[in-house]
Design an enzyme around this catalytic site. Sequence first.
Site, PDB file in Angstrom:
ATOM      1  CB  CYS A   1     -16.320 -94.372 -76.822  1.00 39.23           C
ATOM      2  SG  CYS A   1     -16.438 -95.690 -75.588  1.00 39.23           S
ATOM      3  CB  ALA A   2     -15.565 -88.292 -76.920  1.00 36.06           C
TER       4      ALA A   2
ATOM      5  CB  CYS B   1     -20.595 -97.764 -86.660  1.00 33.01           C
ATOM      6  SG  CYS B   1     -18.874 -97.861 -86.119  1.00 33.01           S
TER       7      CYS B   1
ATOM      8  N   GLY C   1     -17.245 -85.910 -82.901  1.00 34.13           N
ATOM      9  CA  GLY C   1     -18.378 -85.594 -83.773  1.00 34.13           C
ATOM     10  C   GLY C   1     -19.705 -85.626 -83.047  1.00 34.13           C
TER      11      GLY C   1
END
Length: 397
Positions: free
Chosen positions: A207-208, A332, A212
């Site tokens: 899931c690029a 996150c 980053g």
Amino acid sequence: MTPAARTQAAIDLLDQIITAARAGGAAADTLIARYFASRRYAGSKDRRAVRELAYAAIRLCGEIPASGRAAMLALANTQVEIAGHFSGEGHGPAPVSAGEIPAAIGTTPAWLGEALNASGIDEAERAALIARAPLNVRINRLRVKSVSIEGAGVVPGLPDALRLPSGTNVETLEAWQTGAIEVQDAGSQIVTSAAQALPGQHVVDLCAGAGGKTLALAAAMANTGEILATDSDRVRLSRLAPRAQRAGVSIVTTRLLDPNREAEALTDWAERADCVLIDAPCSGTGTWRRNPEARWRLTPDRLARLVETQARLIDVGAALVKPGGALVYIVCSLLDGEGAAQAARFLAANPDWRAEPLKLPAGRTHGAGTRLTPAHDDTDGFFVARFVRMAAHRVLP
């Protein structure tokens, strides 16, 4: 613009942000950029002041406000100067009418506060979730051995991280223009290191997004080996190529995936990867310092859909890992349903995998992984777990 006019502009912006949050529309930073693109008369000081007013009101209101004016009235109750702007003069907001109710002050919507409490995030921790985030960058060792930036400080435990003064326009810095630094939160740098990427390895960043973590992996690999960076968002993935070129990264190949059909597009990588990193789509509760209005956008139904997506992507990624290789799962988020519970589900369903304890420069053990929080670690909030696929044992004749 007069100070009162700035306050009215912030109210107008807040109305747009609130409407978009209810409808699942554009994020606040996008709406703010659009707002000023059509208002060329606003100078840089005006834009900065209006933006700060809008975000201060957003951070103050846990529940989604009834209107931008209600949100600004809540802020005015804490700042006498702003209260004086409600006079109707100087293009400012109209006077406060009898019985007009400000928005309620709080950290989160009630249902989300309960979910965070159940995940071990108390009120003190939640308050830190909506504070302003520091500005961190990662030194790109592919370009330079060291970087000197005026006002920059070090981040303990992270030799490649620098903390810049708040408000720094990073893209004007020579170090950014030459690819010597990349903007990346300290927490993001820490959880990416859980991949333990080495030169010459074959790695998938499932899931690029805009890349980053991909670029951090490439630096750890000394730009040797191979990285496949995939995502289902064409716009975000398209940003990776120019970033990689500026960073001096040449080992990355990108691949656009169709949602719910990722496995079909990755059969050539089946059981081939030394490591698969999954920075899964999530509620973003750990990034509210940067996107405080995100807590207005989240609903129980949306959270349930995200949990389903995360579980599916973990299974997709696991199929790409070779025996002895690793799967690194990152969100996150500080909600256990997206973190510790996902790790427990995967391990229970896959006895040929084991969780590997992580030795990171920050964070605390949480379930089968590690959790970082703004209050404890001064980073964005993350959950990260590293799973190792046990190598098959050949039975000797």
